[in-house]
Design a protein around this motif. Structure first.
Motif, PDB file in Angstrom:
ATOM      1  N   ARG A  26      36.824  58.295  76.238  1.00  0.00           N
ATOM      2  CA  ARG A  26      37.503  57.805  77.433  1.00  0.00           C
ATOM      3  C   ARG A  26      36.495  57.326  78.470  1.00  0.00           C
ATOM      4  N   ALA A  27      35.402  58.079  78.626  1.00  0.00           N
ATOM      5  CA  ALA A  27      34.351  57.663  79.564  1.00  0.00           C
ATOM      6  C   ALA A  27      33.712  56.359  79.106  1.00  0.00           C
ATOM      7  N   LEU A  28      33.497  56.233  77.785  1.00  0.00           N
ATOM      8  CA  LEU A  28      32.924  54.997  77.246  1.00  0.00           C
ATOM      9  C   LEU A  28      33.858  53.816  77.493  1.00  0.00           C
ATOM     10  N   LEU A  29      35.156  54.044  77.367  1.00  0.00           N
ATOM     11  CA  LEU A  29      36.123  52.977  77.616  1.00  0.00           C
ATOM     12  C   LEU A  29      36.048  52.496  79.060  1.00  0.00           C
TER      13      LEU A  29
ATOM     14  N   VAL B 173      32.990  50.381  79.453  1.00  0.00           N
ATOM     15  CA  VAL B 173      33.226  49.057  78.860  1.00  0.00           C
ATOM     16  C   VAL B 173      34.051  48.186  79.807  1.00  0.00           C
ATOM     17  N   ILE B 174      35.053  48.781  80.456  1.00  0.00           N
ATOM     18  CA  ILE B 174      35.882  48.020  81.405  1.00  0.00           C
ATOM     19  C   ILE B 174      35.033  47.521  82.573  1.00  0.00           C
ATOM     20  N   PHE B 175      34.197  48.390  83.120  1.00  0.00           N
ATOM     21  CA  PHE B 175      33.324  47.979  84.225  1.00  0.00           C
ATOM     22  C   PHE B 175      32.310  46.927  83.762  1.00  0.00           C
ATOM     23  N   THR B 176      31.854  47.052  82.517  1.00  0.00           N
ATOM     24  CA  THR B 176      30.941  46.046  81.977  1.00  0.00           C
ATOM     25  C   THR B 176      31.632  44.694  81.880  1.00  0.00           C
ATOM     26  N   GLY B 177      32.895  44.694  81.442  1.00  0.00           N
ATOM     27  CA  GLY B 177      33.663  43.447  81.392  1.00  0.00           C
ATOM     28  C   GLY B 177      33.862  42.834  82.765  1.00  0.00           C
ATOM     29  N   LEU B 178      34.125  43.659  83.771  1.00  0.00           N
ATOM     30  CA  LEU B 178      34.260  43.157  85.142  1.00  0.00           C
ATOM     31  C   LEU B 178      32.938  42.580  85.643  1.00  0.00           C
ATOM     32  N   ALA B 179      31.844  43.193  85.210  1.00  0.00           N
ATOM     33  CA  ALA B 179      30.523  42.678  85.608  1.00  0.00           C
ATOM     34  C   ALA B 179      30.296  41.281  85.026  1.00  0.00           C
TER      35      ALA B 179
ATOM     36  N   MET C  78      24.172  47.631  82.468  1.00  0.00           N
ATOM     37  CA  MET C  78      23.610  48.489  83.503  1.00  0.00           C
ATOM     38  C   MET C  78      24.611  48.693  84.638  1.00  0.00           C
ATOM     39  N   THR C  79      25.284  47.619  85.050  1.00  0.00           N
ATOM     40  CA  THR C  79      26.295  47.721  86.097  1.00  0.00           C
ATOM     41  C   THR C  79      27.461  48.600  85.659  1.00  0.00           C
ATOM     42  N   GLY C  80      27.899  48.427  84.400  1.00  0.00           N
ATOM     43  CA  GLY C  80      28.987  49.245  83.882  1.00  0.00           C
ATOM     44  C   GLY C  80      28.641  50.726  83.853  1.00  0.00           C
ATOM     45  N   ILE C  81      27.403  51.043  83.493  1.00  0.00           N
ATOM     46  CA  ILE C  81      26.965  52.446  83.454  1.00  0.00           C
ATOM     47  C   ILE C  81      26.941  53.044  84.858  1.00  0.00           C
ATOM     48  N   ILE C  82      26.420  52.292  85.826  1.00  0.00           N
ATOM     49  CA  ILE C  82      26.333  52.800  87.205  1.00  0.00           C
ATOM     50  C   ILE C  82      27.720  53.141  87.742  1.00  0.00           C
TER      51      ILE C  82
END
Length: 295
Positions: free
Chosen positions: A39-42, A45-51, A118-122
């Motif tokens: 769930r955390a990985l998902l 991934v969503i934040f990475t897509g927004l980036a 990197m943005t998605g992880i942050i």
């Protein structure tokens, strides 16, 4: 003799059942942890897509911001010089030397992927902490749940403050120092985009992780590994290490700039001592109360 053999067989079957039950319980926990991490990985991934969607803003404004002379930090430093001329003209940064280039065929494509991840992880780390909390929560006692109820908020806030401090203070000061540093006029500073992104990510995320020091001390103190006595005895060494770090990242050799960088790190260390002392005091109170009840 036959009865003894039968009893031994029954005991062996019971022990085997207990071991099997223990193994299943362990694998059940692993399965639950896997679901939390997925769930955390998902979310990451969503934040990475927004980036990827807002990449122009993220790269040109955020990532390349510390390389531009009109960056917020540099403008505030110049305003400080207007109010305090004694800081010197070197304190006001109006030009960032050094040219950034790409030397690989897929360099810019890799740059976009790495910066978005990197943005998605942050942005995903606070939710990752929340999922970890949900996983650990069932194993805690009621008093432990109450004492750690603000863990996610506290840890996420420290991480966010560390990210902002690293991005607006340490990152621009370090970039200005490194791009202007030269051992000879014959050597021109030209940096690859990978090197620049790596520096920004390391300084920013690294500072966010460093600001998690009180959380780490809290966990270590809970296990009895870290004590306030040890941290107080090591304070002089910690001060030296903090001052060395501050001296490395500051753009000028003046003491004021160095203290601006070092001050939050001093506060974090003292806060960690306070947290460790509180946990030790609570533990001693519980032990004393238990011993008194038994007596």
């Amino acid at each position: 003799m036959s009865d003894n053999k039968t009893q031994n067989l029954i005991d062996s079957i019971k022990n085997k059942g207990k071991n099997l039950e223990s193994e299943m319980s362990f694998f059940d926990h692993i399965d639950v942890l896997r679901k939390h991490l997925l769930r955390a990985l998902l979310v990451i991934v969503i934040f990475t897509g927004l980036a990827f969607w807002y990449y122009d803003f993220i790269f040109n404004t955020v990532i390349m911001g510390p390389k531009k002379p009109d960056f917020w930090t540099y403008r505030m430093m110049c305003k400080l010089v207007d109010f305090f001329p004694s800081l010197g003209s070197d304190f006001c940064i109006t030009k960032i030397n050094g040219k950034i280039i790409n030397t690989e065929m897929a360099g810019q494509f890799t740059l976009q992927i790495n910066s978005c991840v990197m943005t998605g992880i942050i942005f995903g780390i606070p939710y990752l902490l929340f999922e970890i909390w949900l996983f650990v929560k069932p194993a805690l006692h009621e008093n432990e749940k109450k004492s750690t109820s603000g863990f996610v908020f506290f840890a996420s806030s420290l991480f966010l403050i560390g990210i902002l401090f690293g991005y607006y203070i340490i990152c621009p000061l370090s970039i200005n120092f490194l791009t202007n540093f030269s051992v000879s006029k014959e050597i021109e500073n030209t940096f690859t985009i990978d090197s620049y992104l790596s520096s920004v990510a390391t300084l920013t995320i690294g500072t966010g992780i460093i600001f998690e020091l009180p959380v780490v001390i809290y966990i270590l103190s809970k296990f009895g590994i870290m004590t306030p006595k040890f941290m107080r005895a090591s304070r002089r060494y910690a001060i030296v290490v903090i001052l060395i770090i501050a001296a490395i990242v500051t753009p000028t050799p003046d003491i004021i700039t160095m203290l601006v960088v070092a001050f939050p790190l001093f506060i974090l260390y003292e806060l960690s001592i306070f947290i460790s002392a509180s946990i030790e005091k609570r533990r001693n109170k519980e032990l004393y109360g238990t011993a008194k009840t038994r007596a």
